[in-house]
Scaffold this motif. Structure first.
Motif, PDB file in Angstrom:
ATOM      1  N   ALA A   1       0.743  -1.229   0.390  1.00  0.00           N
ATOM      2  CA  ALA A   1      -0.178   0.328   0.261  1.00  0.00           C
ATOM      3  C   ALA A   1       1.095   0.520  -0.008  1.00  0.00           C
ATOM      4  O   ALA A   1       0.422   2.188  -0.840  1.00  0.00           O
ATOM      5  N   PHE A   2       1.535   1.244   0.684  1.00  0.00           N
ATOM      6  CA  PHE A   2       3.028   2.163   0.627  1.00  0.00           C
ATOM      7  C   PHE A   2       3.963   2.370  -0.001  1.00  0.00           C
ATOM      8  O   PHE A   2       4.492   3.980  -0.247  1.00  0.00           O
ATOM      9  N   LEU A   3       4.889   1.713  -0.119  1.00  0.00           N
ATOM     10  CA  LEU A   3       5.797   1.654  -1.335  1.00  0.00           C
ATOM     11  C   LEU A   3       5.576   2.021  -2.685  1.00  0.00           C
ATOM     12  O   LEU A   3       5.779   1.040  -3.270  1.00  0.00           O
ATOM     13  N   ASN A   4       5.738   3.130  -3.071  1.00  0.00           N
ATOM     14  CA  ASN A   4       5.040   3.500  -4.018  1.00  0.00           C
ATOM     15  C   ASN A   4       5.510   5.131  -4.319  1.00  0.00           C
ATOM     16  O   ASN A   4       5.803   5.285  -3.043  1.00  0.00           O
ATOM     17  N   ASP A   5       5.458   5.835  -6.166  1.00  0.00           N
ATOM     18  CA  ASP A   5       6.013   7.011  -5.549  1.00  0.00           C
ATOM     19  C   ASP A   5       5.545   8.471  -5.125  1.00  0.00           C
ATOM     20  O   ASP A   5       5.700   9.356  -4.454  1.00  0.00           O
ATOM     21  N   SER A   6       3.621   7.722  -4.104  1.00  0.00           N
ATOM     22  CA  SER A   6       3.660   8.628  -4.379  1.00  0.00           C
ATOM     23  C   SER A   6       3.509   8.949  -2.515  1.00  0.00           C
ATOM     24  O   SER A   6       3.590   9.954  -1.509  1.00  0.00           O
ATOM     25  N   TYR A   7       3.823   7.896  -2.302  1.00  0.00           N
ATOM     26  CA  TYR A   7       4.732   8.390  -0.561  1.00  0.00           C
ATOM     27  C   TYR A   7       6.396   8.403   0.193  1.00  0.00           C
ATOM     28  O   TYR A   7       6.376   9.097   0.326  1.00  0.00           O
ATOM     29  N   LEU A   8       6.820   7.615  -1.144  1.00  0.00           N
ATOM     30  CA  LEU A   8       8.724   8.122  -1.727  1.00  0.00           C
ATOM     31  C   LEU A   8       9.127   8.843  -1.263  1.00  0.00           C
ATOM     32  O   LEU A   8       9.981   9.453  -1.301  1.00  0.00           O
ATOM     33  N   LYS A   9       8.248  10.007  -2.253  1.00  0.00           N
ATOM     34  CA  LYS A   9       8.532  11.147  -3.145  1.00  0.00           C
ATOM     35  C   LYS A   9       9.211  11.962  -1.582  1.00  0.00           C
ATOM     36  O   LYS A   9       9.681  12.896  -1.599  1.00  0.00           O
ATOM     37  N   TYR A  10       7.929  11.953  -0.714  1.00  0.00           N
ATOM     38  CA  TYR A  10       8.490  13.195   0.279  1.00  0.00           C
ATOM     39  C   TYR A  10       9.598  12.444   1.376  1.00  0.00           C
ATOM     40  O   TYR A  10      10.459  13.338   2.289  1.00  0.00           O
ATOM     41  N   VAL A  11      10.222  10.781   1.682  1.00  0.00           N
ATOM     42  CA  VAL A  11      11.132  10.721   1.593  1.00  0.00           C
ATOM     43  C   VAL A  11      12.620  11.433   0.981  1.00  0.00           C
ATOM     44  O   VAL A  11      13.298  11.856   1.391  1.00  0.00           O
ATOM     45  N   GLY A  12      12.061  11.324  -0.094  1.00  0.00           N
ATOM     46  CA  GLY A  12      13.421  11.891  -0.641  1.00  0.00           C
ATOM     47  C   GLY A  12      13.339  13.514  -0.832  1.00  0.00           C
ATOM     48  O   GLY A  12      14.253  14.336  -0.871  1.00  0.00           O
ATOM     49  N   TRP A  13      12.546  14.279  -0.837  1.00  0.00           N
ATOM     50  CA  TRP A  13      12.420  15.467  -1.021  1.00  0.00           C
ATOM     51  C   TRP A  13      12.734  16.049   0.494  1.00  0.00           C
ATOM     52  O   TRP A  13      14.408  17.412   0.523  1.00  0.00           O
ATOM     53  N   THR A  14      12.980  15.406   1.547  1.00  0.00           N
ATOM     54  CA  THR A  14      13.424  15.910   2.902  1.00  0.00           C
ATOM     55  C   THR A  14      14.482  14.774   2.816  1.00  0.00           C
ATOM     56  O   THR A  14      15.256  15.674   3.972  1.00  0.00           O
ATOM     57  N   LEU A  15      15.236  14.492   1.971  1.00  0.00           N
ATOM     58  CA  LEU A  15      16.756  14.105   1.849  1.00  0.00           C
ATOM     59  C   LEU A  15      17.590  15.600   1.584  1.00  0.00           C
ATOM     60  O   LEU A  15      18.942  15.988   2.288  1.00  0.00           O
TER      61      LEU A  15
END
Length: 1189
Positions: A263-277
C-alpha cells in the motif's frame, strides 16, 4: 455523584484514597508501573459504560501529555468546538518554562515517551475489532489530534504529531491484518465455489461472502482514517518548522512502507522521503536515510524502489560528504545496500566518490567506506571458483589476487603516506585478507610462476607499506593517529585476539624479516618500512623458541643497512630498532648490546679520524673528506637521538667542528647542522642524567631556530616543576632582545607568499611537491614559536603579529593560529583580548600609513580588518559571563586607541583614529546588556557635545559604535509556543484576567541600578587581572604610528603604550587608589564610578537627551503572542548567533486551516516541490593528517 471509574461527572480525575495513587491516564502512563495492556483494558471498560467520559479522559490525556496544566471539562467537551477548546487550553500553559514532557531531560521522561507511544499502539490493537469502527471514538481522537497539530503552540504540535504518527502506525498494522484476512477469506471462497455442486456448501459460501464484505467495509473505514491522518497531519507536519517534528514524520512513514509495502511503497509516499533528503537539519536527513535502509535491506523490494533510486541516487551519493558525520556514515551504508542489491545501480563515478572516503580522518565514515570498498572490490561472487581457489595457499590463494588489487587501489588513490588509514578503514570488513601475511611474504620473496605478472618496484613498495600497517594494526589494536580520541580499553575477547595476532606475526616475520632486508637492503624506502616491524614483535619468542640465529641474522642485516645508507629516515629506523631490541626486560638484551657497541665503536673511530683529517686539511679539504665526516656524523647523530652515547664523548669533536666553522667560516652547512643536532642530543642526555628522567626525543629538522625553540622550552620555568627546585639555576628566560629576534625570524620566513619563495623554480613536475615541503617547514617554524607563546616563555603581546595574519594566511596557518588563540585565552582571557585588539590596531595603523588618515571605509582593506574582527569576536563563544571582563577590556583599549590622537586641524574634526570604532563594532554583540551601558558611559568621557550632534560621513564610525552599544533592548524570552526566541518588538497580547507574570532575576546578573555592592564582579573569587606583562621591544609588534600623528602628538615623559598595564595604572591610579589595591578590573571601576555618580545625584545627560529611561534587564514583559508555525527562516535567525548557521529551518508558507486544505495532487516526484538547500550540499573536508616520521 461519582461513576464507577472513580471520576467526577465534570471530568476532573480524583484520587482513590489509597495514599495518592495515580488516577488519571497521564499519571498512570508517566509512572509506568502498570502493564499497558491492563491500563487500556480499564479504559475500554469505562468507554463501554460511558463513552463521553472515557473520551474526555483520553482528551485530557493528550492535553496533559503536552505539558498543559488545564483540564477539559465535560461542559466544554459537549458544547465547544475543538478550536475553542484548544484556544482555551493554550492559555493554561506555564509561560515561565519552555519544557514539556517530550522535551524534559531525565530517565523518567525518556521512559514516558516510550510509554506514551506504547499506550497508543496497545489502544488501537485492543480496539481493532469493534470500537474503532463505531464512527465516534476514532473521529473524535483524529479530529482532536489534527487540531492540536495545527496549533501554534510547539508543545501541542509536537505531542499531537507524535501521537498521530503512532496512531497511524497502529492503523497500518490493523489494515495489514485486514488485508491478510481478506486474502484468506477470498481463497476459502474460491476453494468452496470450485467444488462440485453436490459437495458445495451454500451456507458456507454465504458466510464467506458476508465476512468478505464486512472485512472490505472495515478496510475502507481504516483507509479513510489513515487518509485523514496522512492528509490532515503528515502532509503539513513533515515540513514543520521544528526539526524534531519533521523527523518523527519521516521515521514513521518509513515504518509504514516497511510494514505494508503493497500500500505504501510507491512513488506517492516515497517522494516525501526523497524531498526531505534535502532537509537543513542533520537529524531529519538521518531519519530519511535510516528509513530507506530498512527498505533496501529487503532485496525483494528493489523493483518497487527502482524509480526512486534513479531519481534520488545522486542526492544519496552526495550525502556521503554530508557535513554531519552521522548522516555521512548512514549515507555510505545506504549506498552499500544499493550496491548489494544491484551492481548496475551505481556508476563508476558514484563508486569513486565513496572510495576516497576510506582516507577520512573520521573513523566511522572511513569504516563505512571500507565496507563499501570491500563489497565492491573484494567480495567473491562465484562459489565454484572460490571453492577451487580455497585449496591453494600463498600467492596462488584467493587472497593473492585480492592483495594485488588492494595494492593497485592504493597506488591509484595517490595518497601513499596514508596507508595506515586505508588499512584501518578495511580492518573491520577485510581482516582475513589483511592478516594473510604468508601470502604477502610470498609475493615479495618468491619469483612469479609462469604466466604470472611480477610486481613492479612501486607495487613492492606499496605492498611493504601496507603490510607494515597491517602488522601495526594487529599488534596495537587501535586506530592510527588522528582516527580516534584516544586508546580505549580492550574487551577480554579483543585482548585475546591481539595476543594471538602478535604471536602469529612474530612467528612469521622473525624468519622472513632478515630475508626481506637482504633482498631490499639497497632500497632506502623499503628498508625504512621493514625496520618498523621488530617493534611489534613478542621478543620473548627469540629465547623461548630457540631462534637466536634469526636474531643474529637480523642484527647482521641492520649493520649492513647502516653501512650502506646515509638517509636520515633509514638511520633513525635502525636506531629505533636497536633501542627496542636492547630493552632490559628481555634476555636478548646482552647479545644486542654487544652488537650495538661494536657498531658505535666503529662509527666513532671513523668519525674521529675523519674530523682530524678535515681539521688538518682546512680549506684544502676535498669532497671525500667532507663526505667521510658527514656520513659518520649523520649515523652517530641518528643513534644519539635514541641511545645515550655520552661515554663516547661525541660533544668534543662536534664542538671542534662548530668552532672551526665560526672562526674560518668555511664549514659546510650540512656538517654544521648535524654537529648542532649531535651537540643538542648530548646536552639532553646529560640533563637526563641530572634529573634521572627520560630524554625527550626531538627529531630536529629545522636547524638552529628549531633547536633554540626546543632548548627554550626545556630550560623554561617548567623545569623546576615536580619538586625539582634544585634546577632553578638552569632556568633561562629570554629577554626582550631575544624575543624580538625570534619574532623577526618568524615574520621573515613564515608570513611570505608562496610565489616569492619559488621564483627560481621551473614549472617542472616537482614544483608542487617543493611548494608543499616548503609550506610544511614554515608551519613547523610557526608552531614552534607559537608554543613558546602558549607556555608563557615569550610574552603574549608578541602574538599580535601572528594573530593579524589569521585571515590572509588562513589556508596555510589558520589551524595553528586558531589553536594558539584558544590556548592563550585559557591562560589569560584579559591579556589575550588586549593582544587581539593590539593586532587590529597594528593593521589599522599600517593602513593609515599606506592610504593616509582619510580612509575609504568601503575599500577591501577596511573590510578585511572588519572581517578579521568579526572572526575574533566569534572566538569568544556564547558564554558571555566567562568572557565578560575580557570583552570589556577589549572595548576600553579600542576606545582609547580611537581617541588617542586629536585631529591637528582642530576639535571640530574627528580624531585621526576614529574610523577604528567601526572595527570595534564587531565586538559589541559580545557585551552583556548591562556592560554595554558601562562601556557607553566610558565612551562618553571622550565625547563632546559637538561630537554628539555631528551626522556627517566622517562621524559615521562613532554613530555606528554608539548605536551598537545602545541597541538590543531587553532580554529575549523563550516561548513555549515554538521554542524560538520572541523579541519584545513583536506584537504583544495580554491574557484575559491574568496579570503579567513576574520572572525571577537570572542568577549572576544584576540590573544596572544594582551593580554596586553584591555584584558578582565584587566577590573575592572573581577573576583577577593578572600582573602586568611588559611588552617586549619587538621589531614588528610595536604599533606603527602614522608619522603625521607622531609629529602632531608628543607624548609625556611618563606615557606608555595604550592598553598596557602601566598605561592602566597611569590613567586610573590617581583616581581610585583603593580600587587598585583590591585588584579591581576596569569594568568594576566603571560600575563603581557610575554608582558614585548616582550617589551624588548626577544625571546621565544621555538619558536626558533621549527623553526617557530604558527598561531594565529583568523588567516584566507582557506575554508574547504565539509565533506562526510556518515562520520564515529569516525571521527565525534574527537573534541567533552566527556560529549556528546550520540550524536554519525550512522555509515554508503560512499554515492553513485544515478545512481549507485541498486534496493531495498526484505530483509524483515533482521537481518544483523539492526543498532545495545549498548549504547541506557543502561537502565536509576529508581531514588528512600529515604525520611526521
Amino acid at each position: 455523584p461519582v461513576d464507577k471509574g472513580g471520576r467526577r461527572p465534570n471530568g476532573m480525575a480524583q484520587h482513590n484514597g489509597q495514599g495518592g495513587d495515580p488516577s488519571t491516564l497521564f499519571e498512570v502512563v508517566k509512572l509506568g508501573k502498570s502493564a499497558m495492556q491492563s491500563v487500556v483494558d480499564d479504559w475500554i471498560e469505562s468507554y463501554k459504560q460511558d463513552r463521553d467520559m472515557a473520551l474526555l479522559d483520553l482528551i485530557n490525556f493528550f492535553i496533559q501529555c503536552s505539558g498543559c496544566k488545564g483540564t477539559v471539562r465535560i461542559e466544554m467537551f459537549r458544547n465547544m468546538q475543538n478550536a475553542e477548546i484548544i484556544r482555551k487550553m493554550t492559555e493554561e500553559f506555564d509561560e515561565d518554562s519552555g519544557d514539556y514532557p517530550l522535551t524534559i531531560a531525565g530517565p523518567q521522561w525518556k521512559k514516558f515517551r516510550y510509554n506514551f507511544c506504547e499506550f497508543i499502539c496497545v489502544l488501537i490493537r485492543q480496539c481493532q475489532y469493534s470500537i474503532i469502527y463505531d464512527e465516534y471514538m476514532m473521529d473524535t481522537v483524529i479530529s482532536l489530534l489534527t487540531g492540536l497539530s495545527d496549533s501554534q503552540v510547539r508543545a501541542f504540535r509536537h505531542t499531537s504529531t507524535l501521537a498521530a504518527m503512532k496512531l497511524m502506525t497502529a492503523l497500518v498494522n490493523v489494515a495489514l491484518n485486514l488485508s491478510i484476512n481478506q486474502d484468506n477469506t477470498q481463497r476459502q471462497y474460491e476453494a468452496e465455489r470450485n467444488k462440485v455442486a453436490g459437495k458445495r456448501a451454500t451456507d458456507k459460501l454465504e458466510l464467506l461472502l458476508e465476512k468478505r464484505k464486512e472485512l472490505q467495509e472495515n478496510q475502507d473505514e481504516i483507509e479513510n482514517m489513515m487518509n485523514s491522518i496522512f492528509k490532515g497531519i503528515f502532509v503539513h507536519r513533515y515540513r514543520d518548522a521544528i526539526a524534531e517534528i519533521r523527523a518523527i514524520c519521516i521515521e514513521e512513514i518509513g515504518v509504514w512502507m516497511k510494514l505494508y509495502s503493497d500500500a505504501f511503497l510507491n512513488d506517492s509516499y516515497l517522494k516525501y522521503v526523497g524531498w526531505t533528503l534535502h532537509d537543513r537539519q542533520g537529524e531529519v536527513r538521518l531519519k530519511c536515510l535510516k528509513a530507506l535502509q530498512t527498505l533496501y535491506t529487503n532485496r525483494g523490494l528493489f523493483p518497487k524502489l527502482e524509480l526512486f533510486t534513479n531519481r534520488f541516487k545522486d542526492r544519496i551519493v552526495s550525502m556521503t560528504l554530508d557535513k554531519e558525520y552521522d548522516v555521512a556514515v548512514e549515507a555510505i551504508r545506504l549506498v552499500t545496500l544499493i550496491l548489494h542489491g544491484s551492481e548496475d545501480a551505481l556508476s563508476n563515478e558514484d563508486c569513486e566518490n565513496v572510495y576516497h572516503l576510506v582516507y577520512s580522518a573520521h573513523r566511522p565514515v572511513a569504516v563505512a567506506a571500507g565496507e563499501f570498498l570491500h563489497r565492491k572490490l573484494f567480495s567473491r561472487h562465484d562459489p565454484q571458483a572460490e571453492e577451487a581457489l580455497a585449496k591453494r595457499r600463498g600467492r596462488n590463494s584467493p587472497n593473492g589476487n585480492l592483495i594485488r588489487m588492494l595494492v593497485l587501489f592504493f597506488l591509484e588513490s595517490e595518497l601513499h603516506e596514508h596507508a595506515a588509514y586505508l588499512v584501518d578503514s578495511l580492518w573491520d570488513s577485510s581482516q582475513e585478507l589483511l592478516k594473510d601475511w604468508d601470502c604477502m611474504i610470498e609475493l615479495l620473496l618468491e619469483e612469479p610462476v609462469q604466466g604470472e605478472e611480477a610486481l613492479g618496484d612501486r607495487h613492492e613498495s606499496a605492498l611493504i607499506e601496507l603490510m607494515v600497517c597491517t602488522i601495526r594494526q594487529a599488534a596495537e589494536a587501535h586506530p592510527p593517529v588522528g582516527r580516534g580520541t584516544g586508546k580505549r580499553v580492550l574487551t577480554a575477547k579483543e585482548k585475546k585476539t591481539q595476543i594471538d595476532d602478535k604471536n602469529k606475526l612474530t612467528e612469521h616475520f622473525i624468519i622472513a624479516l632478515p630475508m626481506l632486508l637482504s633482498k631490499y637492503q639497497a632500497d632506502a624506502e623499503k628498508v625504512a618500512n621493514l625496520l618498523q616491524i621488530p617493534q611489534f614483535f613478542d621478543l620473548e619468542v627469540y629465547s623461548s623458541g630457540r631462534m637466536e640465529k634469526h636474531l643474529d641474522a637480523l642484527l647482521k642485516q641492520i649493520r649492513l643497512v647502516v653501512e650502506k645508507h646515509t638517509e636520515t629516515e633509514v638511520l633513525e629506523a635502525c636506531s629505533k630498532t636497536y633501542s627496542i631490541l636492547c630493552s632490559e626486560e628481555y634476555t636478548i638484551m646482552n647479545r644486542v648490546d654487544i652488537a650495538r657497541s661494536q657498531l658505535i665503536d666503529e662509527l666513532t673511530d671513523r668519525f674521529s679520524h675523519s674530523v682530524e683529517d678535515l681539521l688538518q686539511e682546512g680549506d684544502e679539504a676535498d669532497d671525500d673528506d667532507i663526505y667521510s665526516v658527514l656520513s659518520s656524523l649523520k649515523k652517530l647523530t641518528a643513534f644519539h637521538n635514541a641511545h645515550d652515547l655520552t661515554k663516547w664523548d661525541l660533544f668534543k669533536n662536534c664542538y671542534r667542528l662548530l668552532k672551526m666553522g665560526i672562526e674560518q667560516g668555511s664549514m659546510p652547512e650540512q656538517i654544521a647542522v648535524q654537529a648542532l643536532q649531535c651537540s643538542h642530543y648530548s646536552i639532553l642526555w646529560q640533563l637526563v642524567r641530572i634529573t634521572e628522567g627520560s630524554p625527550r626525543l626531538i627529531l630536529s629538522r629545522l636547524q638552529a631556530f628549531m633547536l633554540l625553540c626546543d632548548l627554550l622550552m626545556i630550560f623554561s620555568h617548567q623545569l623546576t616543576t615536580g619538586s625539582r627546585e634544585a634546577l632553578q639555576p638552569l632556568v633561562f628566560n629570554p629577554d626582550g632582545t631575544l624575543q624580538s629576534e625570534l619574532l623577526s625570524f618568524v615574520l621573515d620566513h613564515v608570513f611570505i607568499d608562496q610565489d616569492d619563495e619559488n621564483q627560481s623554480m621551473e614549472g617542472d613536475e616537482e614544483d608542487e611537491a617543493n611548494k608543499i615541503e616548503a609550506l610544511h617547514k614554515r608551519r613547523n617554524l610557526l608552531a614552534a614559536f607559537s608554543k613558546l607563546i602558549i607556555y608563557d616563555i615569550v610574552d603574549m603581546p608578541a602574538a599580535a603579529d601572528i594573530f593579524k595574519h589569521y585571515m590572509k594566511y588562513y589556508n596555510d596557518y589558520g589551524d595553528i593560529i586558531k589553536e594558539t588563540l584558544s590556548k592563550t585565552r585559557q591562560t589569560d582571557k584579559i591579556q589575550c583580548a588586549k593582544t587581539l585588539i593590539l593586532s587590529l590596531q597594528q593593521l589599522f595603523n599600517e593602513l593609515v600609513q599606506d592610504q593616509g588618515p582619510n580612509l575609504d571605509r568601503t575599500s577591501s582593506h577596511v573590510s578585511g580588518i572588519k572581517e578579521l574582527a568579526r572572526r575574533f569576536a566569534l572566538t569568544f563563544g556564547l558564554d558571555q559571563i566567562k568572557t565578560r571582563e575580557a570583552v570589556a577590556t577589549l572595548h576600553k583599549d579600542g576606545i582609547d586607541f580611537a581617541f588617542k590622537f586629536p585631529n591637528p586641524k582642530g576639535a571640530e574634526y574627528p580624531p585621526t583614529n576614529l574610523a577604528f570604532l567601526e572595527v570595534l563594532c564587531e565586538f559589541s554583540s559580545k557585551l552583556l546588556r548591562q556592560d554595554k551601558k558601562t562601556v557607553h558611559s566610558y565612551l562618553e568621557k571622550f565625547m563632546t557635545e559637538y561630537m554628539m550632534e555631528r551626522r556627517e560621513d566622517v562621524w559615521l564610525p562613532l554613530i555606528a559604535y554608539r548605536n551598537s552599544l545602545l541597541t538590543g533592548g531587553d532580554e529575549d524570552r523563550m516561548s513555549v509556543t515554538t521554542g524560538s526566541t520572541t523579541s519584545r518588538a513583536s506584537t504583544v497580547r495580554s491574557k484575559r484576567g491574568r496579570p503579567p507574570l513576574h520572572k525571577k532575576p537570572i542568577e549572576g546578573m544584576l540590573l544596572p541600578e544594582e551593580s554596586g555592592d553584591g555584584s558578582w564582579v565584587m566577590r573575592n573569587d572573581s577573576l583577577q587581572t593578572p600582573g602586568g606583562l611588559q611588552t617586549p621591544q619587538l621589531t614588528s609588534t610595536v604599533l606603527r604610528e602614522n608619522p603625521r600623528q607622531a609629529a602632531e602628538h608628543i607624548p609625556d615623559q611618563d606615557s606608555s603604550e595604550p592598553g598596557s598595564e602601566p598605561d592602566f595604572i597611569h590613567k586610573y591610579g590617581a583616581q581610585t587608589p583603593t580600587l587598585l589595591t583590591m585588584q579591581m578590573s576596569w569594568l568594576d571601576q566603571q560600575k563603581m564610578e557610575e554608582v558614585n555618580r548616582k550617589d551624588r545625584g548626577g544625571m546621565n545627560y544621555m538619558k536626558a537627551r533621549s527623553g526617557g529611561v530604558r527598561r531594565g534587564l529583568m523588567e516584566d514583559d507582557a506575554e508574547p503572542i504565539f509565533e506562526d508555525v510556518m515562520m520564515s527562516s529569516r525571521g527565525q535567525l534574527e537573534d541567533m548567533n552566527e556560529e549556528f548557521e546550520d540550524t536554519m529551518v525550512i522555509d515554508l508558507p503560512p499554515s492553513r486551516n485544515r478545512r481549507e486544505r485541498a486534496e493531495l495532487r498526484p505530483d509524483f516526484f515533482d521537481s518544483t516541490a523539492i526543498i532545495e538547500d545549498d548549504s547541506v550540499s557543502l561537502a565536509f573536508c576529508i581531514l588528512i593528517f600529515s604525520c611526521d616520521k
